[in-house]
Motif scaffolding. Structure first.
Motif, mmCIF file in Angstrom:
data_model
loop_
_atom_site.group_PDB
_atom_site.id
_atom_site.type_symbol
_atom_site.label_atom_id
_atom_site.label_comp_id
_atom_site.label_asym_id
_atom_site.label_seq_id
_atom_site.Cartn_x
_atom_site.Cartn_y
_atom_site.Cartn_z
ATOM 1 N N PHE A 1 42.886 65.142 36.210
ATOM 2 C CA PHE A 1 42.427 66.551 36.588
ATOM 3 C C PHE A 1 42.806 67.171 38.033
ATOM 4 N N ASP A 2 43.157 65.885 38.874
ATOM 5 C CA ASP A 2 43.647 66.189 40.155
ATOM 6 C C ASP A 2 44.947 66.898 40.133
ATOM 7 N N GLU B 1 34.881 75.575 37.776
ATOM 8 C CA GLU B 1 36.262 75.510 37.993
ATOM 9 C C GLU B 1 37.069 75.366 36.777
ATOM 10 N N LEU B 2 36.425 74.524 36.041
ATOM 11 C CA LEU B 2 37.012 74.265 34.417
ATOM 12 C C LEU B 2 35.642 73.940 33.845
ATOM 13 N N ARG C 1 48.407 73.576 38.873
ATOM 14 C CA ARG C 1 48.003 74.643 38.204
ATOM 15 C C ARG C 1 48.945 75.249 37.023
ATOM 16 N N THR D 1 40.036 61.360 36.817
ATOM 17 C CA THR D 1 40.332 61.987 38.329
ATOM 18 C C THR D 1 41.406 62.120 38.560
ATOM 19 N N GLN E 1 45.082 77.968 31.241
ATOM 20 C CA GLN E 1 44.563 78.831 31.978
ATOM 21 C C GLN E 1 43.817 79.944 31.070
ATOM 22 N N SER F 1 36.281 80.835 32.652
ATOM 23 C CA SER F 1 37.250 80.193 33.746
ATOM 24 C C SER F 1 38.355 79.435 32.762
ATOM 25 N N ASN F 2 39.106 78.793 33.692
ATOM 26 C CA ASN F 2 40.282 77.846 32.955
ATOM 27 C C ASN F 2 39.520 76.738 32.236
ATOM 28 N N ILE G 1 46.153 68.521 37.940
ATOM 29 C CA ILE G 1 46.013 70.042 37.319
ATOM 30 C C ILE G 1 45.607 70.827 38.239
ATOM 31 N N ARG G 2 44.562 70.464 39.330
ATOM 32 C CA ARG G 2 44.196 71.267 40.339
ATOM 33 C C ARG G 2 45.220 71.737 41.374
ATOM 34 N N ILE G 3 46.147 70.585 41.448
ATOM 35 C CA ILE G 3 47.152 70.830 42.274
ATOM 36 C C ILE G 3 48.450 71.731 41.617
#
Length: 304
Positions: A133-134, A15-16, A140, A130, A219, A114-115, A136-138
């Motif tokens: 990065f959460d 993912e990263l 983007r 946590t 990205q 990847s990113n 960032i995941r949401i």
């Protein structure tokens, strides 16, 4: 190049990908036992400095880590990775000649699919990995970074390298976007701000107490852009300020060729608005600038 795995690792695309920069610094040479020893291995509380950032990345779920160092320090870094007790898949890549952080990324670009997140090897930070990065995941965002609010009387709470020049940082409060990075002229009490910036981000908060932690999440297209522009030497001094300015000055996207690297869906949205402007549709023209700037989001997490 050496690769050491603490345990079997899923070979699917991560993912990263984390890029840990363990490159020499002039102000650290006197602290190391040997000239060719990496300052990443200097001890803090009986652990090498690099241990702290590796642990932070693992806590954030980043398990594909590439350590970038020099040929002279490669053996020491590899020896440490072999005994490091972690869950990540760690690869050490040695470079012969590096001219800045952006150049280091250009040289390892084929390894990054990847990113990715770029961090220094000597950062000790208390931002919850946590949580960061959460977000960032949401969200983007195209770019994300971490800034610390530092007061003169403050002690502890992580280590951040001081910047030589004082800097004014602007953050859009509703969206947590980093919208201004501007050196402060100590000889003047005035701060010049463009009208495009004020119109685009009227709820901007300014501070001269912020410091960059050198944590950057990008990205993948940003790496393609950096690879095609060798004039970009530093992520902090060259790339980040450019991307920050482009949020309020959409013409910079085309002028600097950034629009050619934006994801297809974003580029299509910009073209649709530009077409509306050409045909004299006033309402679309009014929103075209904000649409272009929305195509490039620089998110900032502030540790207070």
């Amino acid at each position: 190049m050496f690769s050491v795995s603490a345990q079997p690792f899923d070979a699917r695309e991560p993912e990263l990908t984390a890029v840990v920069l363990a490159l020499p610094e002039d102000d650290m040479e006197l602290l190391t036992e040997r000239i060719d020893m990496s300052h990443a291995l200097l001890p803090i509380a009986n652990r090498p400095m690099i241990w702290y950032i590796l642990q932070w990345l693992e806590q954030g779920g980043i398990l594909d880590i590439k350590i970038i160092t020099t040929r002279e320090s490669e053996a020491d870094i590899v020896s440490y990775v072999e005994v490091y007790k972690g869950i990540a898949n760690i690869t050490v890549k040695a470079l012969s000649d590096v001219n800045g952080t952006a150049d280091a990324l250009r040289q390892v670009a084929p390894l990054i699919k990847s990113n990715f997140v770029v961090v220094p090897c000597d950062l000790v930070i208390d931002v919850p990995a946590t949580h960061f990065f959460d977000i960032i995941r949401i969200r983007r965002p195209a770019v994300a970074t971490v800034f610390c609010e530092v007061m003169k009387s403050e002690g502890g709470g992580g280590s951040v390298k001081p910047r030589h020049l004082p800097m004014c940082v602007g953050i859009d409060q509703p969206s947590s976007r980093l919208v201004l990075l501007q050196d402060i002229d100590k000889k003047s009490e005035d701060l010049a701000l463009s009208m495009s910036l004020i119109r685009r981000f009227p709820s901007m908060a300014l501070s001269d107490k912020m410091q960059d932690t050198h944590v950057y999440v990008f990205q993948r297209w940003v790496l393609d852009y950096v690879s095609a522009h060798p004039e970009i030497v530093s992520l902090q001094e060259d790339l980040l300020p450019l991307l920050v300015r482009a949020q309020s000055q959409p013409h910079l996207l085309e002028k600097n060729g950034i629009d050619r690297y934006l994801p297809a869906s974003t580029a299509q949205r910009i073209d649709e608005y530009d077409t509306g402007v050409q045909f004299g549709q006033h309402e679309q023209a009014e929103h075209s600038d904000s649409t272009k700037s929305d195509s490039l989001e620089v998110f900032v997490y502030v540790r207070r």
